[in-house]
Design a protein around this motif. Structure first.
Motif, PDB file in Angstrom:
ATOM      1  N   LEU A   1     -10.906 -65.590 -15.847  1.00  0.00           N
ATOM      2  CA  LEU A   1     -10.481 -64.334 -16.474  1.00  0.00           C
ATOM      3  C   LEU A   1     -11.672 -63.395 -16.646  1.00  0.00           C
ATOM      4  O   LEU A   1     -11.553 -62.184 -16.459  1.00  0.00           O
ATOM      5  N   LEU A   2     -12.827 -63.939 -16.990  1.00  0.00           N
ATOM      6  CA  LEU A   2     -14.004 -63.115 -17.290  1.00  0.00           C
ATOM      7  C   LEU A   2     -14.602 -62.482 -16.035  1.00  0.00           C
ATOM      8  O   LEU A   2     -15.205 -61.415 -16.103  1.00  0.00           O
ATOM      9  N   ILE A   3     -14.450 -63.138 -14.886  1.00  0.00           N
ATOM     10  CA  ILE A   3     -14.998 -62.538 -13.662  1.00  0.00           C
ATOM     11  C   ILE A   3     -13.917 -61.757 -12.928  1.00  0.00           C
ATOM     12  O   ILE A   3     -14.100 -61.317 -11.799  1.00  0.00           O
ATOM     13  N   GLY A   4     -12.742 -61.577 -13.575  1.00  0.00           N
ATOM     14  CA  GLY A   4     -11.709 -60.719 -13.005  1.00  0.00           C
ATOM     15  C   GLY A   4     -11.026 -61.308 -11.788  1.00  0.00           C
ATOM     16  O   GLY A   4     -10.323 -60.609 -11.069  1.00  0.00           O
ATOM     17  N   GLN A   5     -11.216 -62.620 -11.555  1.00  0.00           N
ATOM     18  CA  GLN A   5     -10.557 -63.246 -10.413  1.00  0.00           C
ATOM     19  C   GLN A   5      -9.057 -63.314 -10.675  1.00  0.00           C
ATOM     20  O   GLN A   5      -8.249 -63.281  -9.763  1.00  0.00           O
ATOM     21  N   VAL A   6      -8.695 -63.442 -11.932  1.00  0.00           N
ATOM     22  CA  VAL A   6      -7.293 -63.427 -12.356  1.00  0.00           C
ATOM     23  C   VAL A   6      -7.163 -62.355 -13.424  1.00  0.00           C
ATOM     24  O   VAL A   6      -7.972 -62.307 -14.351  1.00  0.00           O
TER      25      VAL A   6
ATOM     26  N   SER B   1      -1.022 -59.698 -22.871  1.00  0.00           N
ATOM     27  CA  SER B   1      -0.111 -58.559 -23.019  1.00  0.00           C
ATOM     28  C   SER B   1       1.320 -59.037 -23.212  1.00  0.00           C
ATOM     29  O   SER B   1       2.052 -58.520 -24.050  1.00  0.00           O
TER      30      SER B   1
ATOM     31  N   ILE C   1     -10.864 -63.177 -25.230  1.00  0.00           N
ATOM     32  CA  ILE C   1     -10.871 -63.886 -23.951  1.00  0.00           C
ATOM     33  C   ILE C   1     -12.265 -64.488 -23.753  1.00  0.00           C
ATOM     34  O   ILE C   1     -13.277 -63.758 -23.786  1.00  0.00           O
TER      35      ILE C   1
ATOM     36  N   VAL D   1      -0.499 -53.072 -20.093  1.00  0.00           N
ATOM     37  CA  VAL D   1      -1.218 -54.287 -19.716  1.00  0.00           C
ATOM     38  C   VAL D   1      -2.684 -53.914 -19.534  1.00  0.00           C
ATOM     39  O   VAL D   1      -3.006 -52.932 -18.872  1.00  0.00           O
ATOM     40  N   ASN D   2      -3.559 -54.687 -20.147  1.00  0.00           N
ATOM     41  CA  ASN D   2      -4.981 -54.383 -20.134  1.00  0.00           C
ATOM     42  C   ASN D   2      -5.614 -54.827 -18.813  1.00  0.00           C
ATOM     43  O   ASN D   2      -6.051 -55.949 -18.677  1.00  0.00           O
TER      44      ASN D   2
ATOM     45  N   SER E   1     -10.372 -56.883 -16.935  1.00  0.00           N
ATOM     46  CA  SER E   1     -10.494 -57.673 -15.712  1.00  0.00           C
ATOM     47  C   SER E   1     -11.301 -56.921 -14.664  1.00  0.00           C
ATOM     48  O   SER E   1     -12.152 -57.484 -13.990  1.00  0.00           O
TER      49      SER E   1
ATOM     50  N   GLY F   1     -14.920 -56.820 -15.680  1.00  0.00           N
ATOM     51  CA  GLY F   1     -15.497 -58.147 -15.500  1.00  0.00           C
ATOM     52  C   GLY F   1     -15.799 -58.422 -14.037  1.00  0.00           C
ATOM     53  O   GLY F   1     -16.865 -58.947 -13.685  1.00  0.00           O
ATOM     54  N   GLU F   2     -14.862 -58.043 -13.165  1.00  0.00           N
ATOM     55  CA  GLU F   2     -15.059 -58.289 -11.740  1.00  0.00           C
ATOM     56  C   GLU F   2     -16.233 -57.474 -11.202  1.00  0.00           C
ATOM     57  O   GLU F   2     -17.106 -58.004 -10.504  1.00  0.00           O
TER      58      GLU F   2
ATOM     59  N   SER G   1     -19.528 -58.827 -12.480  1.00  0.00           N
ATOM     60  CA  SER G   1     -19.860 -60.098 -11.854  1.00  0.00           C
ATOM     61  C   SER G   1     -20.264 -59.888 -10.387  1.00  0.00           C
ATOM     62  O   SER G   1     -21.207 -60.509  -9.892  1.00  0.00           O
TER      63      SER G   1
ATOM     64  N   VAL H   1     -20.583 -61.799 -17.796  1.00  0.00           N
ATOM     65  CA  VAL H   1     -19.743 -61.350 -18.907  1.00  0.00           C
ATOM     66  C   VAL H   1     -19.283 -62.581 -19.670  1.00  0.00           C
ATOM     67  O   VAL H   1     -18.802 -63.537 -19.068  1.00  0.00           O
ATOM     68  N   ILE H   2     -19.450 -62.572 -20.982  1.00  0.00           N
ATOM     69  CA  ILE H   2     -19.121 -63.787 -21.744  1.00  0.00           C
ATOM     70  C   ILE H   2     -17.878 -63.659 -22.622  1.00  0.00           C
ATOM     71  O   ILE H   2     -17.353 -64.657 -23.084  1.00  0.00           O
TER      72      ILE H   2
ATOM     73  N   PHE I   1     -14.210 -60.940 -23.641  1.00  0.00           N
ATOM     74  CA  PHE I   1     -13.472 -59.681 -23.843  1.00  0.00           C
ATOM     75  C   PHE I   1     -12.869 -59.752 -25.241  1.00  0.00           C
ATOM     76  O   PHE I   1     -12.306 -60.786 -25.611  1.00  0.00           O
TER      77      PHE I   1
ATOM     78  N   ALA J   1     -15.280 -68.339  -2.930  1.00  0.00           N
ATOM     79  CA  ALA J   1     -14.110 -68.295  -3.822  1.00  0.00           C
ATOM     80  C   ALA J   1     -12.860 -68.103  -2.978  1.00  0.00           C
ATOM     81  O   ALA J   1     -12.838 -67.268  -2.069  1.00  0.00           O
ATOM     82  N   TYR J   2     -11.831 -68.909  -3.247  1.00  0.00           N
ATOM     83  CA  TYR J   2     -10.510 -68.729  -2.636  1.00  0.00           C
ATOM     84  C   TYR J   2      -9.728 -67.761  -3.524  1.00  0.00           C
ATOM     85  O   TYR J   2      -9.526 -68.052  -4.701  1.00  0.00           O
ATOM     86  N   LEU J   3      -9.273 -66.652  -2.954  1.00  0.00           N
ATOM     87  CA  LEU J   3      -8.505 -65.695  -3.751  1.00  0.00           C
ATOM     88  C   LEU J   3      -7.123 -65.524  -3.124  1.00  0.00           C
ATOM     89  O   LEU J   3      -6.939 -64.692  -2.237  1.00  0.00           O
TER      90      LEU J   3
END
Lengths: 416, 416
Positions: free
Chosen positions: A12-17, A23, A41, B18-19, B23, B26-27, B30, B36-37, B39, B215-217
């Motif tokens: 969540l913190l690296i914005g991957q999700v 919300s 978070i 929705v926030n 995210s 953070g992305e 990163s 980022v530690i 939110f 990373a698999y996205l």
């Protein structure tokens, strides 16, 4: 009574999700009359979990936690919860049986990793997970000043968390805290922007009784009007909100297409199915998006025969039978062309109704007379053809969406 | 160096919005080598803002704040920031000029509310807002143990915040903290799930040099593989990542369709435009979604002539010219039918290429021989027709999306 939400997960913190859990939880809790004061978070780290829990507990009586308890990283969150609440993991017979059953149904073997998921804190009530292997955990703890803190840990997988919230957590919280009765009705409008809507219904809004609140919830092409009533008796709320909706219907009859999150394509599906009628679309600028929305409804082949996406004048002529003279004289984006497109599709597909759209979606193709956003829509019924002119904006994606929604709303009115 | 993000807004806590800001921030951070530690999401309330700021400052050297500074609720966040950092609001000439200019361009009058937005804290550096009226505010404060805390407040409107982050905040943070060089390349794959992909490329992944992470996205129908290299020299990273991508291309050539977030419809657009070729689609189960994806690319009328959505057998026969005997003998979801659909559309629309899809999207319509998810795709080139068989899942929406993406990838391979 205040609620805080903690979401755990490095991803969540690296914005991957994108964190949609908080919300959604906030909305559901607020719809049920609870007050949420903070989301926190954090990553999968012991110190961060301990600090977040202790700070949340200082501010809120209920702390909802999601994430951090999947099969591959079970231990940090679960062990940290044990540490915080002064308890230990023990093997949970019933949890293990549930996991074994779920796996048997899917034809998988239970692994050691899954067996570990049946190790659960001794000092909590566990919550069954209908769709996954990680149980919820409900901890109760005396507060220093009296009363109880409830900390409820749930999986981070959205649909598992949602089932657990709706089936177990929210009903139990309502039993414990008995919030005031709360009632929501949503009125779905199409074809009018938020500020124009506000200008028409502003007076009605100002005269709403103090226990009913209104929220404008805009999406591209749609504005949802949500009425929320709060009070002691549900019957009073129902009567009052129904009365207010009647007043609203009298103010903006042409823009209201449905209620409570119904989509326009679902309303059309219901109307066409009830009348045993069929339809076709002939699309230029919307490029198949209207057909896509209509066929997103399961069973749509009963009323939808198909579509011709005519992205060039040649196809408008050769497939839909638009007259070359019409295209030459009035252009592809005109009342005349769109009417011939609708009739051509209706004839070719032998349907009762036909919808045709031609416009300039952008970013290119605009002229001073027909700027980007100019759109014509035709509705052919068994008896007649009507055409309608719109000026949308300059964003391609939004123009495509607004034109498609507008076309469905026009067809809906013809079907009434 | 640690970063925390604070988002302010009552509408976030009740789930009305929705926030996505946290995210995204953070992305981006990163991706630029920052950590980022946490939110924290709070409402528009003085005490909550003060508490969140002071706790964040204990854990992190940089605190990024978004939200709470729109024209209608300017005062709480701005005044609280002044209180926290021991300064006062003062009239900011340049900010006022910017607001007046922006409004003049849009043809609006500057109101008293907008004038208030030019009142900004004396003790901060303000950041221009290219697309809105609320300036960013960058506060610097000595830390008790030495060093400086940076607190940067930005608007909550996503595109205003994003511009400010990319143009001003991230470049400035990089200047101050000089994180290691970081390089990302994303390889776009289609037609293979995450776990199957992992089985093929697992060994390659294990042998990646320690300064490159994978990373698999996954998205429905697409898996993005993101390679991130971190080190002292950008040139070294570029060489190493390029080399690893070459190895990957040798392992899974048929699944890689592009790089760095490119969409399949954009790859096709490029290929068709370069060759001056045209195409058409004939769609059954995808219901126009494939045409919609292709026409989402601006200028697509140059290569896309249109589509026939044939949602009934009657239309497959009458419009696309599928033989009644073919439909009777093999059914609508068959290699034979989909081949005739492709040829029919190619002939009718006079195009170089044609793509046809017929399948059972679900939830109904499945049989033991052809369960929900069964899908046939045909690709017609100027020389030949090929057909391809797939078994997707049982979710209607995902089946429609996967079939459309798969069809585009097959056409891409034919075009190569």
């Amino acid at each position: 009574m205040n609620i805080e939400i903690i979401n755990i997960g490095d991803e969540l913190l690296i914005g991957q999700v994108v964190n949609t859990n908080a919300s959604w939880m906030g909305e559901q809790l607020s719809l049920n009359g609870f007050k949420v004061i903070r989301f926190t978070i954090i990553g999968d780290a012991r110190e961060d979990i301990l600090e977040a829990l202790s700070q949340a507990e200082n501010r809120a009586e209920v702390v909802l936690i999601s994430g951090g308890i999947g099969p591959t990283r079970d231990d940090i969150t679960k062990n940290t919860l044990c540490e915080y609440f002064g308890t230990d993991l023990e093997f949970h017979e019933e949890a293990y049986r549930d996991i074994a059953e779920l796996f048997a149904k899917r034809g998988y073997e239970v692994t050691e990793l899954n067996r570990l998921q049946a190790m659960l804190p001794a000092g909590c009530v566990t919550l069954p997970n209908r769709s996954g292997t990680a149980r919820g955990m409900w901890f109760r703890k005396e507060r220093p000043g009296g009363g109880v803190t409830h900390a409820i840990s749930m999986p981070g997988v959205p649909f598992e968390m949602k089932e657990m919230m709706l089936d177990q957590v929210i009903p139990e919280l309502k039993k414990i805290y008995q919030p005031l009765a709360i009632l929501h009705r949503t009125v779905m409008t199409q074809g009018i922007g938020e500020s124009f809507l506000a200008a028409i219904i502003g007076e009605w809004e100002n005269e709403l009784p103090p226990f009913i609140r209104l929220a404008y919830l805009p999406q591209p092409g749609i504005v949802r009007l949500r009425l929320t009533g709060t009070g002691d008796r549900m019957e009073t709320l129902e009567e009052a909100i129904t009365e207010e909706i009647h007043k609203l219907e009298a103010l903006i009859p042409e823009y209201i297409y449905g209620y409570d999150e119904e989509r326009l394509e679902e309303v059309l599906a219901r109307m066409l199915a009830a009348r045993g009628c069929t339809m076709v679309t002939a699309e230029s600028c919307t490029g198949g998006y209207l057909a896509h929305l209509i066929t997103s409804v399961p069973g749509s082949s009963a009323w939808f025969k198909g579509s011709v996406v005519a992205y060039s004048n040649e196809i408008k002529e050769n497939v839909l039978g638009v007259q070359p003279a019409t295209l030459k004289r009035y252009g592809a984006v005109s009342s005349e062309t769109v009417a011939e497109m609708a009739i051509g599709a209706q004839t070719l597909f032998r349907t009762d109704f036909s919808v045709a759209i031609s416009g300039i979606a952008g970013p290119d193709g605009g002229t001073p007379e027909k700027p980007v956003g100019t759109t014509w829509i035709a509705i052919a019924t068994p008896d007649e053809v009507s055409t309608h002119h719109f000026k949308f904006g300059d964003n391609r994606e939004r123009n495509i969406r607004r034109a498609s929604l507008q076309a469905m709303n026009l067809l809906r009115k013809s079907l009434k």
